[in-house]
Design a protein around this motif. Structure first.
Motif, PDB file in Angstrom:
ATOM      1  N   GLY A   1       0.838  -1.185   0.000  1.00 17.35           N
ATOM      2  CA  GLY A   1       0.000   0.000   0.000  1.00 17.35           C
ATOM      3  C   GLY A   1       0.869   1.230   0.000  1.00 17.35           C
ATOM      4  O   GLY A   1       2.103   1.134   0.053  1.00 17.35           O
ATOM      5  N   LEU A   2       0.231   2.378  -0.058  1.00 15.17           N
ATOM      6  CA  LEU A   2       0.962   3.633  -0.145  1.00 15.17           C
ATOM      7  C   LEU A   2       0.081   4.730   0.403  1.00 15.17           C
ATOM      8  O   LEU A   2      -1.147   4.659   0.290  1.00 15.17           O
ATOM      9  CB  LEU A   2       1.298   3.884  -1.618  1.00 15.17           C
ATOM     10  CG  LEU A   2       2.071   5.133  -1.984  1.00 15.17           C
ATOM     11  CD1 LEU A   2       3.026   4.825  -3.110  1.00 15.17           C
ATOM     12  CD2 LEU A   2       1.115   6.223  -2.391  1.00 15.17           C
ATOM     13  N   GLY A   3       0.688   5.724   1.013  1.00 13.47           N
ATOM     14  CA  GLY A   3      -0.065   6.861   1.514  1.00 13.47           C
ATOM     15  C   GLY A   3       0.779   8.114   1.506  1.00 13.47           C
ATOM     16  O   GLY A   3       2.011   8.045   1.455  1.00 13.47           O
ATOM     17  N   VAL A   4       0.112   9.251   1.533  1.00 15.87           N
ATOM     18  CA  VAL A   4       0.775  10.545   1.660  1.00 15.87           C
ATOM     19  C   VAL A   4       0.396  11.093   3.024  1.00 15.87           C
ATOM     20  O   VAL A   4      -0.797  11.192   3.351  1.00 15.87           O
ATOM     21  CB  VAL A   4       0.344  11.511   0.539  1.00 15.87           C
ATOM     22  CG1 VAL A   4       0.972  12.881   0.744  1.00 15.87           C
ATOM     23  CG2 VAL A   4       0.710  10.939  -0.831  1.00 15.87           C
ATOM     24  N   PHE A   5       1.414  11.417   3.832  1.00 16.26           N
ATOM     25  CA  PHE A   5       1.191  11.798   5.222  1.00 16.26           C
ATOM     26  C   PHE A   5       1.882  13.112   5.548  1.00 16.26           C
ATOM     27  O   PHE A   5       3.029  13.326   5.131  1.00 16.26           O
ATOM     28  CB  PHE A   5       1.757  10.719   6.165  1.00 16.26           C
ATOM     29  CG  PHE A   5       1.152   9.371   5.956  1.00 16.26           C
ATOM     30  CD1 PHE A   5      -0.015   9.008   6.619  1.00 16.26           C
ATOM     31  CD2 PHE A   5       1.734   8.459   5.093  1.00 16.26           C
ATOM     32  CE1 PHE A   5      -0.579   7.757   6.420  1.00 16.26           C
ATOM     33  CE2 PHE A   5       1.178   7.206   4.892  1.00 16.26           C
ATOM     34  CZ  PHE A   5       0.022   6.855   5.553  1.00 16.26           C
ATOM     35  N   PRO A   6       1.217  13.976   6.324  1.00 17.35           N
ATOM     36  CA  PRO A   6       1.910  15.153   6.857  1.00 17.35           C
ATOM     37  C   PRO A   6       2.997  14.670   7.825  1.00 17.35           C
ATOM     38  O   PRO A   6       2.824  13.637   8.494  1.00 17.35           O
ATOM     39  CB  PRO A   6       0.828  15.925   7.599  1.00 17.35           C
ATOM     40  CG  PRO A   6      -0.466  15.288   7.243  1.00 17.35           C
ATOM     41  CD  PRO A   6      -0.175  13.923   6.724  1.00 17.35           C
ATOM     42  N   ILE A   7       4.085  15.382   7.904  1.00 21.96           N
ATOM     43  CA  ILE A   7       5.212  14.950   8.745  1.00 21.96           C
ATOM     44  C   ILE A   7       4.819  14.864  10.223  1.00 21.96           C
ATOM     45  O   ILE A   7       5.413  14.101  10.980  1.00 21.96           O
ATOM     46  CB  ILE A   7       6.453  15.864   8.539  1.00 21.96           C
ATOM     47  CG1 ILE A   7       7.702  15.240   9.161  1.00 21.96           C
ATOM     48  CG2 ILE A   7       6.189  17.257   9.061  1.00 21.96           C
ATOM     49  CD1 ILE A   7       8.137  13.938   8.554  1.00 21.96           C
ATOM     50  N   ASP A   8       3.774  15.587  10.620  1.00 17.85           N
ATOM     51  CA  ASP A   8       3.346  15.538  12.022  1.00 17.85           C
ATOM     52  C   ASP A   8       2.209  14.545  12.272  1.00 17.85           C
ATOM     53  O   ASP A   8       1.623  14.517  13.346  1.00 17.85           O
ATOM     54  CB  ASP A   8       2.952  16.932  12.510  1.00 17.85           C
ATOM     55  CG  ASP A   8       1.822  17.553  11.711  1.00 17.85           C
ATOM     56  OD1 ASP A   8       1.407  16.968  10.674  1.00 17.85           O
ATOM     57  OD2 ASP A   8       1.340  18.630  12.118  1.00 17.85           O
TER      58      ASP A   8
END
Length: 148
Positions: free
Chosen positions: A117-124
């Motif tokens: 899977g894959l996701g885009v996450f804010p660093i916080d």
């Protein structure tokens, strides 16, 4: 002892077999909304910065670009060095040394290669668990972003 003895396949003589760390790359890919992380399909399971082993004859930069494409389908730009990570215990499978890059990409990432899977996450707001020493790497990355 840094080496063991093995038999030469041609003459049978005893030769040293050195055990050296394996070179790897990891690439923090910045996209709109955060950074790209992959969910690993293979052990160790969890979330990780895209990356992998450097192929023989390949530069570190080429390996980072290739791994980005293979694991996320993204073409990266503005590749720059974050740092090198060499703790012998960073990967329980074997001793690796990772050169970590940061880059930007446009487009929609897609899970590929060994990504479940894959996701885009804010660093916080990172997912858990993070594999290897990626929590430390991402903390270092976040610290550099605060200084900029």
């Amino acid at each position: 002892m840094p080496f063991e003895y093995i038999a030469c396949p041609n003459c049978g003589s005893k030769v040293k077999e050195y055990r050296n760390p394996l070179p790897t790359v990891d690439i923090i890919i910045e996209v709109a909304g955060g950074i790209v992380l992959i969910e690993r399909k293979n052990e160790p399971y969890g979330w990780a910065i895209p990356g992998g082993f450097v192929d023989y004859g390949e530069t570190l930069e080429a390996a980072a670009t290739r791994e980005s494409q293979e694991e996320t389908a993204l073409e990266v730009t503005n590749l720059r060095l974050l740092g090198c990570y060499s703790d012998p215990k960073r990967d329980k499978r074997c001793h690796t040394i990772s050169t970590v890059f940061v880059a930007q990409a446009d487009g929609t990432p897609q899970a590929g290669d060994d990504a479940a899977g894959l996701g885009v996450f804010p660093i916080d707001a990172l997912p858990s668990p993070l594999c290897f020493d990626h929590a430390k790497i991402l903390a270092d990355y976040a610290a550099t972003k605060k200084r900029a």
